[in-house]
Motif scaffolding. Structure first.
Motif, mmCIF file in Angstrom:
data_model
loop_
_atom_site.group_PDB
_atom_site.id
_atom_site.type_symbol
_atom_site.label_atom_id
_atom_site.label_comp_id
_atom_site.label_asym_id
_atom_site.label_seq_id
_atom_site.Cartn_x
_atom_site.Cartn_y
_atom_site.Cartn_z
ATOM 1 N N ARG A 16 0.553 15.165 11.035
ATOM 2 C CA ARG A 16 1.853 15.358 10.408
ATOM 3 C C ARG A 16 1.758 16.191 9.127
ATOM 4 O O ARG A 16 2.697 16.206 8.332
ATOM 5 C CB ARG A 16 2.506 14.003 10.089
ATOM 6 N N MET A 64 2.596 20.965 11.167
ATOM 7 C CA MET A 64 3.956 20.698 11.629
ATOM 8 C C MET A 64 4.849 21.935 11.543
ATOM 9 O O MET A 64 5.626 22.229 12.458
ATOM 10 C CB MET A 64 4.563 19.562 10.809
ATOM 11 N N PRO A 121 1.987 19.288 6.598
ATOM 12 C CA PRO A 121 2.978 20.369 6.560
ATOM 13 C C PRO A 121 2.525 21.636 7.275
ATOM 14 O O PRO A 121 3.322 22.256 7.988
ATOM 15 C CB PRO A 121 3.166 20.612 5.052
ATOM 16 N N ILE A 169 7.596 15.155 8.631
ATOM 17 C CA ILE A 169 6.455 15.819 7.998
ATOM 18 C C ILE A 169 5.935 14.964 6.847
ATOM 19 O O ILE A 169 6.705 14.409 6.054
ATOM 20 C CB ILE A 169 6.854 17.213 7.486
#
Length: 220
Positions: free
Chosen positions: A19, A24, A21, A71
């Protein structure tokens, strides 16, 4: 289209456990957002109700809103804060950006001018696009169609961008300078549960007196 993007987003979240940043956003931009933006200058919704809830619960902005909430480090932020933290534009802002990019291509002969948009060059204001006239006495329905057609919205958006940017003749430079300008303008798209001061269109922010310096100090 929104339903397809939502399904793709759910698939991404079920297959990938990371997850972060970077991961994602890479997955979102390449696999989900592209589904929401294909040919968007043609169908760009103009009513706030359409942006919030298009075809019942198929929320365009809601797809990005839901995905970014997963996120890491963004769970406790509201949608507007997430956009800023992740350096993302709202889908609404990106659609207007695509319209402006297509307007540049028309002005510079890179694509055909199918809607016959006319441009004039003026010493003080630079290259401006002419907004086609509409006969008096038309119905509100036809007025709405007129105001939000590409032939009208495109020139209006183009005319609110500083001449120093519109006069750039190299596409990648224009794209970079335009993006830099847009990132300085508040991006608060209309979504459910949020109170907005305006429609979030560049045409509305251009009238904000507190942003004159961002626009180059030129009032409109």
């Amino acid at each position: 289209m929104a339903d397809k993007a939502r399904q793709k987003g759910s698939w991404v979240l079920s297959v990938f456990n990371n997850r972060s940043p970077t991961i994602m956003l890479t997955l979102y931009k390449s696999m989900v957002r592209s589904l929401l933006e294909y040919c968007c200058p043609l169908w760009d919704p103009h009513k706030v109700s359409d942006i919030q809830s298009l075809f019942k619960n198929m929320q365009l902005e809601g797809v990005q809103r839901a995905f970014t909430a997963r996120i890491a480090g963004c769970q406790d932020l509201d949608y507007w804060e997430r956009l800023k933290k992740l350096s993302l534009m709202s889908l609404q802002r990106r659609r207007e950006r695509y319209i402006l990019l297509h307007m540049w291509k028309i002005a510079n002969g890179s694509v055909s001018n199918d809607v016959e948009i006319e441009f004039v060059s003026r010493p003080r204001t630079g290259i401006k696009a002419l907004v086609p006239p509409l006969r008096a006495g038309v119905t509100a329905f036809h007025q709405s169609l007129y105001d939000n057609s590409f032939a009208v919205k495109g020139p209006r958006l183009w005319n609110c961008i500083p001449a120093s940017i519109n006069e750039i003749k190299e596409f990648s430079t224009y794209k970079r300078q335009l993006t830099s300008l847009l990132q300085k303008i508040p991006d608060k798209p209309p979504v459910r549960g949020y109170t907005t001061s305006n429609s979030n269109s560049l045409l509305e922010w251009r009238k904000d007196p507190t942003l004159l310096e961002v626009w180059g100090g030129q009032d409109i």
